[in-house]
Design a protein around this motif. Structure first.
Motif, PDB file in Angstrom:
ATOM      1  N   ASP A   1      12.427  33.500  15.627  1.00 39.73           N
ATOM      2  CA  ASP A   1      12.177  34.339  16.802  1.00 39.73           C
ATOM      3  C   ASP A   1      13.336  34.314  17.793  1.00 39.73           C
ATOM      4  O   ASP A   1      13.585  35.298  18.473  1.00 39.73           O
ATOM      5  N   THR A   2      14.042  33.189  17.899  1.00 39.63           N
ATOM      6  CA  THR A   2      15.132  33.124  18.873  1.00 39.63           C
ATOM      7  C   THR A   2      16.499  33.184  18.227  1.00 39.63           C
ATOM      8  O   THR A   2      17.462  33.629  18.836  1.00 39.63           O
ATOM      9  N   ASN A   3      16.624  32.720  16.997  1.00 42.64           N
ATOM     10  CA  ASN A   3      17.953  32.570  16.419  1.00 42.64           C
ATOM     11  C   ASN A   3      18.299  33.602  15.354  1.00 42.64           C
ATOM     12  O   ASN A   3      19.300  33.469  14.680  1.00 42.64           O
ATOM     13  N   ALA A   4      17.423  34.639  15.200  1.00 44.68           N
ATOM     14  CA  ALA A   4      17.729  35.657  14.208  1.00 44.68           C
ATOM     15  C   ALA A   4      19.099  36.231  14.502  1.00 44.68           C
ATOM     16  O   ALA A   4      19.407  36.570  15.640  1.00 44.68           O
ATOM     17  N   ALA A   5      19.929  36.293  13.495  1.00 48.11           N
ATOM     18  CA  ALA A   5      21.249  36.912  13.590  1.00 48.11           C
ATOM     19  C   ALA A   5      22.212  36.163  14.511  1.00 48.11           C
ATOM     20  O   ALA A   5      23.287  36.653  14.818  1.00 48.11           O
TER      21      ALA A   5
ATOM     22  N   LEU B   1      19.794  16.782  29.710  1.00 50.50           N
ATOM     23  CA  LEU B   1      19.287  17.784  28.773  1.00 50.50           C
ATOM     24  C   LEU B   1      17.823  17.508  28.506  1.00 50.50           C
ATOM     25  O   LEU B   1      17.402  16.342  28.471  1.00 50.50           O
ATOM     26  N   PRO B   2      17.050  18.576  28.300  1.00 49.59           N
ATOM     27  CA  PRO B   2      15.657  18.344  27.911  1.00 49.59           C
ATOM     28  C   PRO B   2      15.641  17.551  26.607  1.00 49.59           C
ATOM     29  O   PRO B   2      16.558  17.692  25.793  1.00 49.59           O
ATOM     30  N   PRO B   3      14.642  16.718  26.405  1.00 44.85           N
ATOM     31  CA  PRO B   3      14.619  15.900  25.191  1.00 44.85           C
ATOM     32  C   PRO B   3      14.541  16.780  23.944  1.00 44.85           C
ATOM     33  O   PRO B   3      14.051  17.904  23.997  1.00 44.85           O
ATOM     34  N   ALA B   4      15.079  16.259  22.850  1.00 45.89           N
ATOM     35  CA  ALA B   4      15.033  17.009  21.601  1.00 45.89           C
ATOM     36  C   ALA B   4      13.583  17.368  21.319  1.00 45.89           C
ATOM     37  O   ALA B   4      12.681  16.577  21.532  1.00 45.89           O
ATOM     38  N   GLY B   5      13.349  18.554  20.831  1.00 45.52           N
ATOM     39  CA  GLY B   5      11.978  19.007  20.611  1.00 45.52           C
ATOM     40  C   GLY B   5      11.499  19.850  21.765  1.00 45.52           C
ATOM     41  O   GLY B   5      10.902  20.885  21.573  1.00 45.52           O
ATOM     42  N   GLY B   6      11.807  19.405  22.982  1.00 42.25           N
ATOM     43  CA  GLY B   6      11.374  20.177  24.144  1.00 42.25           C
ATOM     44  C   GLY B   6      12.447  21.114  24.653  1.00 42.25           C
ATOM     45  O   GLY B   6      12.229  21.855  25.613  1.00 42.25           O
ATOM     46  N   ALA B   7      13.637  21.048  24.038  1.00 39.81           N
ATOM     47  CA  ALA B   7      14.739  21.864  24.549  1.00 39.81           C
ATOM     48  C   ALA B   7      14.547  23.323  24.159  1.00 39.81           C
ATOM     49  O   ALA B   7      14.231  23.620  23.009  1.00 39.81           O
ATOM     50  N   PRO B   8      14.708  24.250  25.096  1.00 40.30           N
ATOM     51  CA  PRO B   8      14.481  25.663  24.791  1.00 40.30           C
ATOM     52  C   PRO B   8      15.595  26.254  23.922  1.00 40.30           C
ATOM     53  O   PRO B   8      16.735  25.795  23.967  1.00 40.30           O
ATOM     54  N   TYR B   9      15.208  27.254  23.111  1.00 42.12           N
ATOM     55  CA  TYR B   9      16.173  27.947  22.262  1.00 42.12           C
ATOM     56  C   TYR B   9      16.505  29.334  22.804  1.00 42.12           C
ATOM     57  O   TYR B   9      17.300  30.056  22.231  1.00 42.12           O
TER      58      TYR B   9
ATOM     59  N   ARG C   1      20.792  27.541   8.879  1.00 43.51           N
ATOM     60  CA  ARG C   1      19.591  26.708   8.916  1.00 43.51           C
ATOM     61  C   ARG C   1      18.772  27.030  10.173  1.00 43.51           C
ATOM     62  O   ARG C   1      17.556  27.185  10.123  1.00 43.51           O
ATOM     63  N   LEU C   2      19.466  27.177  11.312  1.00 43.27           N
ATOM     64  CA  LEU C   2      18.759  27.443  12.566  1.00 43.27           C
ATOM     65  C   LEU C   2      18.098  28.822  12.551  1.00 43.27           C
ATOM     66  O   LEU C   2      17.042  29.018  13.140  1.00 43.27           O
TER      67      LEU C   2
END
Lengths: 897, 109
Positions: free
Chosen positions: A336-340, A291-299, A329-330
């Motif tokens: 921008d990515t997690n709305a709804a 997995l990409p490292p935390a922080g760099g992982a895409p949403y 929370r997310l």
């Protein structure tokens, strides 16, 4: 009546003989009775018989009770219980003797029940394997699956639940401590494995290192993955599936620790999975997921599946509420990515199940139950007829003081013996049926249905059969038993104990049975016809292109070796050249996806001049990236404009053809040629429509005449390539040649799903074919049962009326009058049954077509045929015995009994 | 004492069998009891008693040849054993002894 002195009633002798334990005593007791009977019979044979029967019943009762005391003196204090057992044994023996005396009837009854029970057991074995326990992991009760939810999408399909973005996964993992532990991520992986000779494409999964641990499974040899193997650089490890290990490495245990070439790179084999472990989706090879490292992982890229175990003591509800907070929370942190976007948590087993499966299995079980019910009705009818014969025996015993409960108990025991025989006989039949069901499913499909290869008749199925058998016994014996034991003593005991016409209540009971049978059969036939017709249409109806003489295959170019678009273009062009040069191949073409397979690719569409689409719920069209010769090879007609040309390459202006359905939906009433649209957001280029093609059936359930656009492969070279070869002869004759031609382009690159288009269509329609085949079997069984049942009841009823018919004829009724009388009644009952059955069938058919999207509506010719057949049977069943009754001399009919 | 536990019904059956000599099988025994003792005996009770008496060794039985009037079956003839006779005697004596001096009330035996 026979001349001379008759012997005692045979049934009474049998009854008594069965009760006498000791052979010597049996002889002397029976002899004594016989002797006394003979002397009484000289005075009045009738009274002598009655006397004998009474003695026999009394004595046998006495001996049965005594038997107990003698053989088990210590049970004296628990006499009641011992007595019951003894009765049961005696009744069972009596039942077996009774069956032995009438083997034809016994055979008919047992066979009928056997068929009904086997049908149920076979379906139940599928239900059991697919629905009740498809996954067998030791941690199963604690395991959950998590996926993302968004408005406008429904993750009802198991595949749609592989939608977790790596960024979200990281956050879920970090924020769910306390309710969930050992959260692992899985990613679909098409592994190209270089085996001994040719490359093979295997279904693989990249999994978090603790994957095996969370499921609670351990490899058969070697180990699972270590935590550090989830880091880039240390991840060239694989666990091989048991079957793959056997198939490609000959079961060599020394393979552990050695390297194999996967996707063109060396991977160390660290373990061999246990036999039968193929989770998920029939995977045969597993590698660590980096997995990409935390922080760099895409949403914004949604491709992972997530599995976790509930912390002991926490429930699914706890997890759901905690994850709902995490989702909120997310949403705030990543608007921008997690709305709804929400998070769904479901039991692992349930969330890997095909949602369509449950209703279909329920439908099958319902149909099988209906078949059994009809079998029971048939048997009940036979028993009623038999009950009428035995009425005098039972009435006599009743008159002599036998309790009614006792008689009902005996008849139930007799039914139970019959049912147990049928249960035993149904076992081999259901084993066979379960095997048929398992084996006719193509492996390509079976591996995606967890538990399919485990369909078999096991202890649970047997217990189910046994329970059904007992229930069936109650269904088919209770009514006849209660009826036969009803005290109608005087009538029954009189020598002419058969009344001219059976009582009205009895008639009504049989009427209901006839109506029920006709209705049940017709309902099943209607549903079966519907399913068969739909399956046939999907399998061999028009597809929009010419599926004959077409060989297809798929290739997936691995990212590692075909990173550059140019390399993919080159591979596709070379493969097409080689394949079209093969002898027997008229032409070859390729696309990202071909029809006839569930795989698809779709994109949001933005038509020029229309308002921007709603990003949360964009309108989607299917995207096909094709080679210029695609339409010609597929024989997919072009309705307007032009086909794609070789010049429509990466350097040319972006162009596309659209399907007629797309043109109608997005440019209704307008000429689509020259108009422009975009696939995706503002960054995507405008694409000009240069032609309109016909529609195709891509997949029978979800993609029929679906809006589709065709783009040049050169302008959008994707790693998925599906090649179609138009052949002169049998396409399957070219399978090996085609494989070798692909290997000639790149020896590391396997071709898979090398099927004729006809086979691909057959595989993609296997679901409805199964539904159709099973429903057809049930419909046929029901029809046969209904025909024999209706015939039995009708002819029995008419035969009961022989005396009445004799009287009528004697009083001057014509043949026509009598036939009218009997047949009108039969037809009336049948009509009522047909009406109810037709309604029921239509309702079931509607339910079926809502389950199988697009199953077609009512099939009138089949409905008419089944209706006619049942009506004709009923008429014939009334006609034949009526004719027979008419043939009897009226005077004789009046004298008979 | 031998025959101390001989029941009243057993006594009657033994007496009937004794009277019938060589013709003692179930049907005549029952008939004898009916005629002489003016008592209707259930067939089953009689068989039970006969069987029990044989078990106790008070009666012995033998099977005849098969007879057509019996549907080809045999008769079971009974005969008192020495023990049976002794038991009968003992039982009879006990009754008489007990009844002695009561003739005025019970009548002559």
């Amino acid at each position: 009546m026979k001349p001379g002195v008759e012997g005692p009633p045979a049934w009474a002798e049998r009854l008594l003989a069965a009760a006498l334990p000791d052979a010597g005593w049996r002889d002397s007791v029976l002899g004594d009775l016989h002797e006394e009977h003979a002397s009484r019979a000289r005075l009045s044979p009738r009274r002598a018989r009655l006397w004998y029967a009474a003695q026999a019943v009394r004595l046998s009762a006495r001996y049965r009770l005594r038997l107990r005391k003698k053989s088990k003196p210590w049970t004296h204090g628990r006499r009641k219980r011992g007595q019951t057992m003894a009765r049961l044994v005696a009744d069972a023996r009596f039942a077996v003797r009774g069956m032995w005396k009438r083997p034809g009837l016994a055979f008919l009854v047992v066979t009928t029940l056997t068929v009904g029970l086997a049908a149920n057991a076979a379906i139940f074995s599928a239900l059991n394997a697919l629905f009740l326990r498809p996954l067998a992991f030791s941690n199963l009760p604690r395991l959950v699956r998590l996926w993302e939810t968004a408005p406008g999408t429904d993750a009802s399909d198991a595949y749609d639940r592989s939608n977790v973005a790596p960024g979200n996964f990281r956050d879920w993992e970090a924020q769910s401590a306390g309710v969930l532990e050992t959260m692992v991520a899985l990613q679909w992986w098409d592994a190209n494995l270089r085996g001994q000779e040719v490359a093979e494409r295997v279904q693989g999964y990249r999994v978090s290192p603790r994957f095996f641990e969370v499921l609670g499974v351990s490899p058969q040899a070697g180990r699972g993955f270590l935590a550090e193997e989830g880091q880039a650089g240390a991840d060239r490890r694989v666990v091989l599936g048991h079957d793959l290990w056997q198939r490609s490495f000959g079961g060599d245990a020394g393979i552990v620790g050695r390297s194999v070439i996967v996707d063109g790179e060396a991977h160390v084999v660290v373990g061999i999975a246990a036999r039968g472990f193929r989770f998920p989706d029939g995977a045969e090879i597993w590698a660590p997921l980096v997995l990409p490292p935390a922080g760099g992982a895409p949403y914004d890229r949604h491709y992972l599946s997530a599995i976790a175990a509930l912390v002991p003591g926490r429930s699914l509800d706890d997890a759901t509420s905690v994850m709902a907070l995490v989702a909120q929370r997310l949403q705030k942190d990543h608007p921008d990515t997690n709305a709804a976007r929400g998070i769904a948590v479901g039991r692992l087993q349930k969330s890997y199940q095909d949602v369509g499966l449950g209703p279909i299995l329920a439908l099958w079980q319902l149909a099988a139950g209906l078949v059994l019910l009809m079998a029971c009705i048939n048997v009940a009818n036979l028993m009623l007829a038999r009950g009428a014969e035995r009425r005098r025996e039972l009435a006599l015993r009743l008159a002599l003081g036998a309790g009614r409960g006792r008689l009902v108990g005996q008849l139930l025991t007799e039914g139970l013996v019959t049912s147990l025989l049928a249960v035993a006989a149904s076992v081999p039949l259901s084993i066979w049926a379960a095997r048929e069901m398992r084996q006719h499913m193509p492996a390509e499909i079976a591996r995606f249905v967890p538990g399919w290869d485990a369909i078999r008749v096991d202890g649970l199925t047997f217990a189910f059969s046994l329970a059904l058998g007992v229930m069936a016994t109650l269904a088919f014996t209770l009514v006849p038993a209660l009826r036969a034991s009803r005290p109608g003593l005087v009538d029954a005991l009189k020598e002419g104990g058969r009344s001219a016409t059976a009582g009205a209540v009895r008639q009504r009971g049989r009427n209901v049975l006839v109506v029920a049978q006709v209705a049940g059969a017709l309902a099943l036939v209607v549903v079966a016809a519907l399913a068969v017709r739909s399956a046939r249409d999907f399998l061999s109806g028009p597809q929009g292109y010419d599926p004959d003489h077409l060989l297809t295959l798929r290739i997936t170019l691995p990212e590692s070796r075909y990173r550059e678009p140019e390399s993919r273009r080159a591979f596709a062009r070379k493969a097409e050249e080689r394949l079209s040069a093969l002898p027997g191949v008229a032409s070859a073409a390729y696309a990202n996806v071909l029809p006839g397979r569930p795989a698809s690719a779709s994109r949001p569409i933005q038509v020029e001049g229309e308002p921007a689409f709603d990003r949360r719920n964009p309108p989607a069209v299917d995207l096909r990236t094709i080679s210029p010769g695609y339409f010609e090879t597929m024989r997919l007609p072009i309705i307007a404009g032009r086909a794609l040309a070789a010049s429509d390459d990466e350097n040319a202006h972006p162009v596309a053809l659209v399907s007629r359905s797309l043109a109608r939906r997005y440019w209704p009433g307008r000429d689509p040629l020259g108009r422009r649209f975009r696939l995706g957001d503002e960054k995507a280029p405008w694409i000009t429509v240069v032609g309109v093609s016909g529609d195709v059936i891509h997949h029978w359930a979800s993609r029929r005449n679906y809006p589709t656009c065709y783009r040049p492969y050169a302008q959008d070279p994707r790693p998925d390539i599906a090649v179609a070869l138009r052949t002169a002869g049998d396409p399957e004759a070219l399978i090996t040649t085609a494989r070798l031609a692909i290997a000639g382009v790149d020896p590391y690159q396997p071709a898979y799903e090398v099927w004729s288009m006809r086979r691909a269509i057959s595989i993609s329609t296997i679901g409805i074919q199964y539904v159709a085949a099973i429903m057809a079997v049930f419909g046929g069984l029901a029809l046969v049962l209904a025909i024999s049942g209706v015939y039995g009841v009708m002819s029995y009823r008419v035969s009961l009326r022989t005396l009445e018919i004799g009287v009528r004829v004697a009083l001057g009724a014509s043949v026509g009058d009598v036939l009218h009388l009997t047949m009108a009644q039969a037809l009336k009952l049948t009509a009522a049954g047909l009406l109810i059955g037709g309604g029921l069938g239509l309702a079931l058919g509607r339910a079926l077509s809502s389950m199988l999207i697009g199953a077609i509506a009512l099939d009138v010719p089949t409905l008419a045929m089944a209706t006619g057949l049942l009506a004709a049977t009923a008429a014939l069943a009334a006609y034949v015995p009526a004719r027979r009754a008419l043939a009897v001399d009226p005077a004789r009919a009046l004298r008979s009994e | 004492m031998v025959g101390a536990n001989l029941g009243e019904f057993e006594e009657i059956v033994l007496l009937a069998a004794l009277r019938l000599e060589d013709e003692a099988y179930a049907i005549p025994i029952r008939e004898e009891i009916r005629r002489r003792a003016r008592r209707r005996v259930a067939r089953g009770a009689l068989y039970t008693a006969l069987e029990r008496l044989e078990e106790k060794g008070l009666l012995s039985s033998r099977m005849s040849d098969p007879l057509p009037e019996r549907g080809g079956r045999s008769r079971r003839y009974f005969k008192l054993t020495a023990r049976g006779l002794a038991a009968l005697r003992a039982s009879r004596r006990a009754r008489l002894d007990l009844g002695q001096g009561l003739e005025a009330i019970l009548g002559k035996p």
